[in-house]
Design an enzyme around this catalytic site. Structure first.
Site, PDB file in Angstrom:
ATOM      1  N   VAL A 135       0.902  -1.146   0.000  1.00 46.31           N
ATOM      2  CA  VAL A 135       0.000   0.000   0.000  1.00 46.31           C
ATOM      3  C   VAL A 135       0.944   1.200   0.000  1.00 46.31           C
ATOM      4  CG1 VAL A 135      -1.748   1.273   1.286  1.00 46.31           C
ATOM      5  CG2 VAL A 135      -1.867  -1.220   1.171  1.00 46.31           C
ATOM      6  N   PRO A 136       1.171   1.806  -1.161  1.00 42.44           N
ATOM      7  CA  PRO A 136       2.313   2.707  -1.361  1.00 42.44           C
ATOM      8  C   PRO A 136       2.165   4.104  -0.748  1.00 42.44           C
ATOM      9  CG  PRO A 136       1.016   2.602  -3.351  1.00 42.44           C
ATOM     10  CD  PRO A 136       0.396   1.631  -2.383  1.00 42.44           C
ATOM     11  N   CYS A 137       2.190   4.154   0.563  1.00 42.62           N
ATOM     12  CA  CYS A 137       2.104   5.448   1.249  1.00 42.62           C
ATOM     13  C   CYS A 137       3.350   6.295   0.984  1.00 42.62           C
ATOM     14  CB  CYS A 137       1.859   5.254   2.735  1.00 42.62           C
ATOM     15  SG  CYS A 137       3.067   4.231   3.561  1.00 42.62           S
ATOM     16  N   HIS A 138       4.433   5.667   0.545  1.00 43.79           N
ATOM     17  CA  HIS A 138       5.647   6.425   0.229  1.00 43.79           C
ATOM     18  C   HIS A 138       5.445   7.344  -0.973  1.00 43.79           C
ATOM     19  CE1 HIS A 138       5.924   2.710  -2.177  1.00 43.79           C
ATOM     20  NE2 HIS A 138       6.559   3.464  -3.070  1.00 43.79           N
TER      21      HIS A 138
END
Length: 173
Positions: A135-138
């Site tokens: 889950v690409p919160c970056h």
């Protein structure tokens, strides 16, 4: 039904994968700020049992290896959100729609979920993401283009963005 966990060594550090029989439930760096808090949330749902082999962990480890070596841009490992509020889960699902290499800001995510005035709540939900990288919160930056926060450390956020081709004065591993 218990949850199972196994450690995965990555170029950015040791991660813990938490799975059930059907999906990846959690993936976080063992030295992230909220690592123990996240483990406690999972333990409230089901017993956590350490294992040395699981097909879902093997799949995500293989995909992570490909990701870190530039061969994988999407993850096919099934995921499930078993912790978090409905709002947090909605934010995490929106994050999963972000394509490889894209960057957005917190306001963009608030717009995506139809809650444009909930920017702070969105930022808080992103900070509690239980599935780092997957889950690409970056990929979420501040509105002014600065990196903002990252539960697993800004050094990792910089590397992940560089790996995906974003130019913030960083270089990939």
């Amino acid at each position: 039904m218990p949850f199972y966990f196994q450690h995965i060594d990555t170029p950015l550090g040791l991660m813990t994968a938490i799975v059930n029989d059907d999906a990846l439930l959690g993936l976080s760096f063992t030295d992230s700020k909220d690592y123990h808090t996240a483990l406690n949330h999972f333990q409230k749902q089901a017993p956590l049992i350490q294992i040395s082999h699981h097909p879902i962990v093997n799949q995500i480890a293989f995909e992570l290896q490909g990701y870190f070596h530039g061969h994988c841009q999407t993850f096919k490992t099934p995921v499930a959100h078993v912790i978090g509020t409905p709002f947090q889960q909605e934010v995490w699902q929106a994050l999963q729609q972000l394509p490889f290499g894209a960057v957005v800001n917190y306001s963009d995510i608030a717009q995506m979920i139809g809650r444009p005035k909930s920017v702070r709540a969105v930022a808080s939900a992103i900070g509690q993401n239980p599935l780092s990288i997957i889950v690409p919160c970056h990929r979420v930056l501040r509105k002014d283009g600065q990196l903002g926060g990252f539960n697993s450390g800004l050094h990792r956020k910089k590397h992940l963005l560089a790996l995906e081709g974003d130019i913030h004065g960083t270089t990939p591993l």
